[in-house]
Scaffold this motif. Sequence first.
Motif, PDB file in Angstrom:
ATOM      1  N   ARG A   7       0.830  -1.196   0.000  1.00  0.00           N
ATOM      2  CA  ARG A   7       0.000   0.000   0.000  1.00  0.00           C
ATOM      3  C   ARG A   7       0.852   1.229   0.000  1.00  0.00           C
ATOM      4  O   ARG A   7       0.518   2.232   0.595  1.00  0.00           O
ATOM      5  CB  ARG A   7      -0.918   0.007   1.216  1.00  0.00           C
ATOM      6  N   SER A  35     -10.516  -8.099 -10.320  1.00  0.00           N
ATOM      7  CA  SER A  35      -9.994  -6.828 -10.798  1.00  0.00           C
ATOM      8  C   SER A  35     -10.465  -5.719  -9.887  1.00  0.00           C
ATOM      9  O   SER A  35     -11.653  -5.528  -9.666  1.00  0.00           O
ATOM     10  CB  SER A  35     -10.479  -6.569 -12.218  1.00  0.00           C
ATOM     11  N   GLU A  40      -9.905   2.386  -6.249  1.00  0.00           N
ATOM     12  CA  GLU A  40      -9.880   1.820  -4.905  1.00  0.00           C
ATOM     13  C   GLU A  40      -8.496   1.962  -4.309  1.00  0.00           C
ATOM     14  O   GLU A  40      -8.321   2.243  -3.144  1.00  0.00           O
ATOM     15  CB  GLU A  40     -10.275   0.349  -4.969  1.00  0.00           C
ATOM     16  N   ASP A  44      -7.689   3.849  -0.868  1.00  0.00           N
ATOM     17  CA  ASP A  44      -7.029   3.139   0.230  1.00  0.00           C
ATOM     18  C   ASP A  44      -5.747   3.823   0.616  1.00  0.00           C
ATOM     19  O   ASP A  44      -5.441   3.988   1.779  1.00  0.00           O
ATOM     20  CB  ASP A  44      -6.699   1.708  -0.200  1.00  0.00           C
ATOM     21  N   ASP A  45      -4.978   4.235  -0.413  1.00  0.00           N
ATOM     22  CA  ASP A  45      -3.672   4.773  -0.077  1.00  0.00           C
ATOM     23  C   ASP A  45      -3.766   6.102   0.625  1.00  0.00           C
ATOM     24  O   ASP A  45      -2.893   6.465   1.386  1.00  0.00           O
ATOM     25  CB  ASP A  45      -2.842   4.948  -1.358  1.00  0.00           C
ATOM     26  N   VAL A 133      -1.907  -4.562   9.151  1.00  0.00           N
ATOM     27  CA  VAL A 133      -2.483  -3.408   8.459  1.00  0.00           C
ATOM     28  C   VAL A 133      -1.744  -2.138   8.829  1.00  0.00           C
ATOM     29  O   VAL A 133      -1.462  -1.288   8.004  1.00  0.00           O
ATOM     30  CB  VAL A 133      -3.976  -3.264   8.829  1.00  0.00           C
ATOM     31  N   GLY A 376     -16.745  -9.015   4.221  1.00  0.00           N
ATOM     32  CA  GLY A 376     -16.497  -7.607   3.940  1.00  0.00           C
ATOM     33  C   GLY A 376     -15.224  -7.149   4.600  1.00  0.00           C
ATOM     34  O   GLY A 376     -14.413  -6.426   4.018  1.00  0.00           O
ATOM     35  N   PHE A 377     -15.036  -7.612   5.840  1.00  0.00           N
ATOM     36  CA  PHE A 377     -13.837  -7.247   6.578  1.00  0.00           C
ATOM     37  C   PHE A 377     -12.594  -7.744   5.855  1.00  0.00           C
ATOM     38  O   PHE A 377     -11.608  -7.018   5.695  1.00  0.00           O
ATOM     39  CB  PHE A 377     -13.933  -7.858   7.979  1.00  0.00           C
ATOM     40  N   ARG A 379     -12.290  -8.407   2.703  1.00  0.00           N
ATOM     41  CA  ARG A 379     -12.077  -7.634   1.494  1.00  0.00           C
ATOM     42  C   ARG A 379     -11.525  -6.272   1.803  1.00  0.00           C
ATOM     43  O   ARG A 379     -10.671  -5.760   1.095  1.00  0.00           O
ATOM     44  CB  ARG A 379     -13.391  -7.461   0.758  1.00  0.00           C
ATOM     45  N   ALA A 380     -12.064  -5.666   2.883  1.00  0.00           N
ATOM     46  CA  ALA A 380     -11.614  -4.313   3.220  1.00  0.00           C
ATOM     47  C   ALA A 380     -10.125  -4.314   3.493  1.00  0.00           C
ATOM     48  O   ALA A 380      -9.417  -3.389   3.119  1.00  0.00           O
ATOM     49  CB  ALA A 380     -12.364  -3.806   4.434  1.00  0.00           C
ATOM     50  N   PHE A 381      -9.649  -5.355   4.144  1.00  0.00           N
ATOM     51  CA  PHE A 381      -8.236  -5.370   4.494  1.00  0.00           C
ATOM     52  C   PHE A 381      -7.436  -6.297   3.605  1.00  0.00           C
ATOM     53  O   PHE A 381      -6.279  -6.595   3.874  1.00  0.00           O
ATOM     54  CB  PHE A 381      -8.065  -5.700   5.978  1.00  0.00           C
ATOM     55  N   LYS A 382      -8.098  -6.731   2.520  1.00  0.00           N
ATOM     56  CA  LYS A 382      -7.430  -7.454   1.445  1.00  0.00           C
ATOM     57  C   LYS A 382      -6.689  -8.672   1.959  1.00  0.00           C
ATOM     58  O   LYS A 382      -5.513  -8.879   1.676  1.00  0.00           O
ATOM     59  CB  LYS A 382      -6.460  -6.533   0.699  1.00  0.00           C
TER      60      LYS A 382
ATOM     61  N   TYR B 172     -15.042  -0.510   1.231  1.00  0.00           N
ATOM     62  CA  TYR B 172     -15.162  -1.437   2.353  1.00  0.00           C
ATOM     63  C   TYR B 172     -14.408  -0.945   3.566  1.00  0.00           C
ATOM     64  O   TYR B 172     -14.932  -0.890   4.683  1.00  0.00           O
ATOM     65  CB  TYR B 172     -14.615  -2.822   1.978  1.00  0.00           C
ATOM     66  N   PHE B 176     -15.807  -0.002   7.257  1.00  0.00           N
ATOM     67  CA  PHE B 176     -15.461  -0.718   8.480  1.00  0.00           C
ATOM     68  C   PHE B 176     -14.844   0.208   9.509  1.00  0.00           C
ATOM     69  O   PHE B 176     -15.088   0.094  10.707  1.00  0.00           O
ATOM     70  CB  PHE B 176     -14.508  -1.879   8.184  1.00  0.00           C
TER      71      PHE B 176
END
Lengths: 461, 427
Positions: A7, A35, A40, A44-45, A133, A376-377, A379-382, B172, B176
């Motif tokens: 990230r 993809s 995104e 995220d960054d 994270v 979801g969690f 995915r959110a934190f990949k 997401y 969260f």
Amino acid sequence: MLELRHRAGCPGPGGAVAPPPREGEAAGGDHETESTSDKETDIDDRYGDLDSRTDSDIPEILPSSDRTPEILKKALSGLSSRWKNWWIRGILTLTMISLFFLIIYMGSFMLMLLVLGIQVKCFHEIITIGYRVYRSYDLPWFRTLSWYFLLCVNYFFYGETVADYFATFVQREEQLQSLIRYHRFISFALYLAGFCMFVLSLVKKHYRLQFYMFAWTHVTLLITVTQSHLVIQNLFEGMIWFLVPISSVICNDITAYLFGFFFGRTPLIKLSPKKTWEGFIGGFFSTVVFGFIAAYVLSKYQYFVCPVEYRSDVNSFVTECEPSEIFQLQSYSLPPFLKAVLRRETVSLYPFQIHSIALSTFASLIGPFGGFFASGFKRAFKIKDFANTIPGHGGIMDRFDCQYLMATFVHVYITSFIRGPNPSKVLQQLLVLQPEQQLNIYKTLKTHLIEKGILQPTLKV
Amino acid sequence: MESESEAKVDGETASDSESRAEASPPLIPADDTPEVLNRALSSLSSRWKNWWVRGILTLAMIAFFFVIIYLGPLVLMMIVLCVQIKCFHEIITIGYNVYHSYDLPWFRTLSWYFLLCVNYFFYGETVTDYFFTLVQREEPLRILSKYHRFISFTLYLIGFCMFVLSLVKKHYRLQFYMFGWTHVTLLIVVTQSHLVIHNLFEGMIWFIVPISCVICNDIMAYMFGFFFGRTPLIKLSPKKTWEGFIGGFFATVVFGLLLSYVMSGYRCFVCPVEYNNDTNSFTVDCEPSYLFRLQEYNIPGVIQSLLGWKTVRMYPFQIHSIALSTFASLIGPFGGFFASGFKRAFKIKDFANTIPGHGGIMDRFDCQYLMATFVNVYIASFIRGPNPSKLIQQFLTLRPDQQLHIFNTLKSHLTDKGMLMAATEDE
């Protein structure tokens, strides 16, 4: 396998990883890249990089080792990878279920330990994700503080439980008496010590990071520790209140997967693309039936049905009692259309089976939301899985995410519909009051009992 | 001298390599000072002007506090509720600004919905405990109270499911984070305010003395720091000094002793708040308990020679007030440091700009944060046992055989203690 995306502002080479659908698709071991748009990445960054010192100073992401035991690998080496994965998952599922049965056989105390062990492991998994994270391994205090908070909250909860259920044992020991009496104060003081340590450990360049980890720890505690505490309370109510809900959730997982595998067509929710409406509804009906049958089977045995009590004479847990009303066969008259179908006038059921329908319904309809939350969690934190503890299944948390809401529901259900407050707790609180208050209450109770005819007015002793 | 909110935003955080070029600028609160004050103080230099603004607002807030004490428990409850909502709003707004998440349509609805759920749960439990007879009379209330936990849990679940359904593909993590932020805020703000209300019902003195001690400590530490401050206390808050800390400690203990002496004399402060069914209002009328009756204490030898008295008449509550003031001065500031760290972490100067010169409501209440919990735990552990009416209520819901068992155990216990004669007639 766990892979975290880089990230550091470079959208490309991270290699987005698709989070696994809950049921584990048949080709599950491989990565299917999903993809993700560059947008995104940007979002995220913008807040993903917190207090990172330099962009190049990103810790190496260790690929997690493949934990499948050698023996399994050799046995399955002939099969294609799709079926191999399916077999691994299947074998591990059966292993876990047998382990579950074994522990049930060993009794309530082992179950309590198991619940505690699972809770600690779940906490560890979620906190480890938080560390990754936020790349906060190097903050020296943090791991100590997180574990310390876990200890405090557990001390608080288990202290309350011990006081209630081990009342006779506690009355005997002097030191335990004072620990129990000032329990809240001691727990609060312990927590405060952790809080002050946190404030004193705030380091100039890492404020935001530390606050995030603090919040992350607390939310994790809220989720895992309260749930496990409620599970233990349900367990003390009677092992059936522990077994039937958990089995319903497991059954729903498995049957929804099977229905989806054979009949699945319409996707259910964008979060988990492998879930289907057919699986959902099929799972619902099979879980209700399963719960109904499991309740019938288990209600016969005192071992499952009686509240767990600690007997001081034998110094162990016993489950022996007169089964309460909901565990005694009753005759119910069937509604007319069922009468025609089954050609019977009445049916003998345990009232608990009716309750089990409510429990199974919750397990099938709302339980999956816990799973979606976890998806979801992830995915959110990949991340693909919470951890890699169980080969083919991921971490402990992966298995328990649907149980998450179930324990709370069962507890609320029991306190609202099944029983009132815990009698030994009421007694304990009564004995703590001032003597004048006790006398007042005694008079009130006596009047009440005489009114209700429970106590004969002429009986003095 | 600058205002006491010591976030020197520019200084320490330069090395934070926030890659966001448009990193959220420190929220510059609009100058909310009323015009009339501005004009009156226009002649003074800006340093003294700020000092006066803060001073006037402090006095205004304290006067307001007295007014609502006078107005009674119900108004106090309302005020606590409003303060809670405002604090929640302030913290959530900061979250929105940090995460630029104003555009997620569901989020504000969901945050306020969760606030409503948690408040419903807590106030429902309080109402059930304290308004027991009222609740038993009204049929709808009775059902609501019997299934209260179930209803609250269902409401919460609905919010949870809405959250899951509202997860949007590209956001997401944001969602969260806001979910976590909301829950931590609820944990902090709502449980505190609920405990404050519990303390209030115990007796208004348990509400007034702790809050006043924290305010006094704030003011005294500031004064001592202003006049004698030299050694910095903690890196987080560079304006705090050891002299202020210790001076504030002693001043607060003395203040607590005096205040509790004054207040213990009045029934309206000392008695538990009760709801009277006949008059349909709150009453504070009772026989003061042991804590609030003057007792003679022997002074230890060392102070005897100082004061020339052999004994002193004090309320036992004053001894407890020493514990409360000590907590307020020694541990309370950690709540303030926590808030300072929070403000630095998120690069804000104040939580909001509601009060001119002071910042937001949360700025004023950050030290109170831990105090309410401490008082509640203190009362539960050292002062009183469980609530008798609640126990009776729980008793009545038990099964008859359980009731009989408890009754007999209680009877033998009382007989052992000699409270009950084995063969007495009971009326």
